[in-house]
Design a protein around this motif. Sequence first.
Motif, PDB file in Angstrom:
ATOM      1  N   GLU A 133       0.838  -1.202   0.000  1.00 49.30           N
ATOM      2  CA  GLU A 133       0.000   0.000   0.000  1.00 49.30           C
ATOM      3  C   GLU A 133       0.872   1.251   0.000  1.00 49.30           C
ATOM      4  O   GLU A 133       0.583   2.217  -0.712  1.00 49.30           O
ATOM      5  N   MET A 134       1.937   1.220   0.772  1.00 52.69           N
ATOM      6  CA  MET A 134       2.840   2.364   0.826  1.00 52.69           C
ATOM      7  C   MET A 134       3.479   2.596  -0.540  1.00 52.69           C
ATOM      8  O   MET A 134       3.621   3.736  -0.983  1.00 52.69           O
ATOM      9  N   LYS A 135       3.835   1.518  -1.217  1.00 50.95           N
ATOM     10  CA  LYS A 135       4.453   1.622  -2.532  1.00 50.95           C
ATOM     11  C   LYS A 135       3.503   2.308  -3.524  1.00 50.95           C
ATOM     12  O   LYS A 135       3.927   3.135  -4.332  1.00 50.95           O
ATOM     13  N   LEU A 136       2.215   1.999  -3.429  1.00 50.32           N
ATOM     14  CA  LEU A 136       1.220   2.597  -4.316  1.00 50.32           C
ATOM     15  C   LEU A 136       0.899   4.049  -3.959  1.00 50.32           C
ATOM     16  O   LEU A 136       0.813   4.907  -4.833  1.00 50.32           O
ATOM     17  N   TRP A 137       0.678   4.314  -2.690  1.00 46.30           N
ATOM     18  CA  TRP A 137       0.143   5.603  -2.272  1.00 46.30           C
ATOM     19  C   TRP A 137       1.196   6.608  -1.821  1.00 46.30           C
ATOM     20  O   TRP A 137       0.964   7.806  -1.875  1.00 46.30           O
ATOM     21  N   MET A 138       2.327   6.106  -1.350  1.00 52.06           N
ATOM     22  CA  MET A 138       3.374   6.990  -0.836  1.00 52.06           C
ATOM     23  C   MET A 138       4.736   6.516  -1.336  1.00 52.06           C
ATOM     24  O   MET A 138       5.565   6.045  -0.558  1.00 52.06           O
ATOM     25  N   PRO A 139       4.977   6.624  -2.643  1.00 54.78           N
ATOM     26  CA  PRO A 139       6.211   6.056  -3.210  1.00 54.78           C
ATOM     27  C   PRO A 139       7.494   6.623  -2.615  1.00 54.78           C
ATOM     28  O   PRO A 139       8.470   5.888  -2.449  1.00 54.78           O
ATOM     29  N   SER A 140       7.500   7.920  -2.268  1.00 54.06           N
ATOM     30  CA  SER A 140       8.734   8.484  -1.702  1.00 54.06           C
ATOM     31  C   SER A 140       9.008   7.896  -0.326  1.00 54.06           C
ATOM     32  O   SER A 140      10.162   7.654   0.042  1.00 54.06           O
TER      33      SER A 140
END
Length: 165
Positions: A149-156
């Motif tokens: 989920e972090m990779k999708l929504w918060m890539p930085s």
Amino acid sequence: MKVDWVDESNIRCSMCKEVKVKELFPWSTSNSRSGYYFSYCKVCRSVRTRQNRINRSPWKERANKIARRAKEQGVPCDLTGDFLEALWQEQDGLCFYTDYEMVWRVGSGLTINSLSVDKIIPERGYVQSNVVLCTHRANTIKNNLTLDEMKLWMPSWYERVSRRL
């Protein structure tokens, strides 16, 4: 220390040496069937307690609070005060995710930039390889996101976490 009774209703405090009514002295029943008065007054006790709190390591205090929370949550914890202090130094007092300056002063209350300890992968718990320091706001936003989920929504943020893990 033995209680210094002046008369049946007054006691001399062993710390400030003032004579005060016995109601101004803490009462304890621990280890005694009949109970007893402390030899120092409530005012001196609060001063002593405050001084002890100031003298303790705030990092150790934080690690102890986290350990209690981990136990309640049923997750592992191996954090120490020394580790948290070293992590603070490593991050230069900046949020892992946002690079905002974190605020951490005893008695400053909770603000959006207050120091927070984040479990990168929540189910792994509070273990040294799985925690970072961040602002309260960043930790609230991240909540319990999975890495996908972090990779999708918060890539930085995901990129930072990938380098850390």
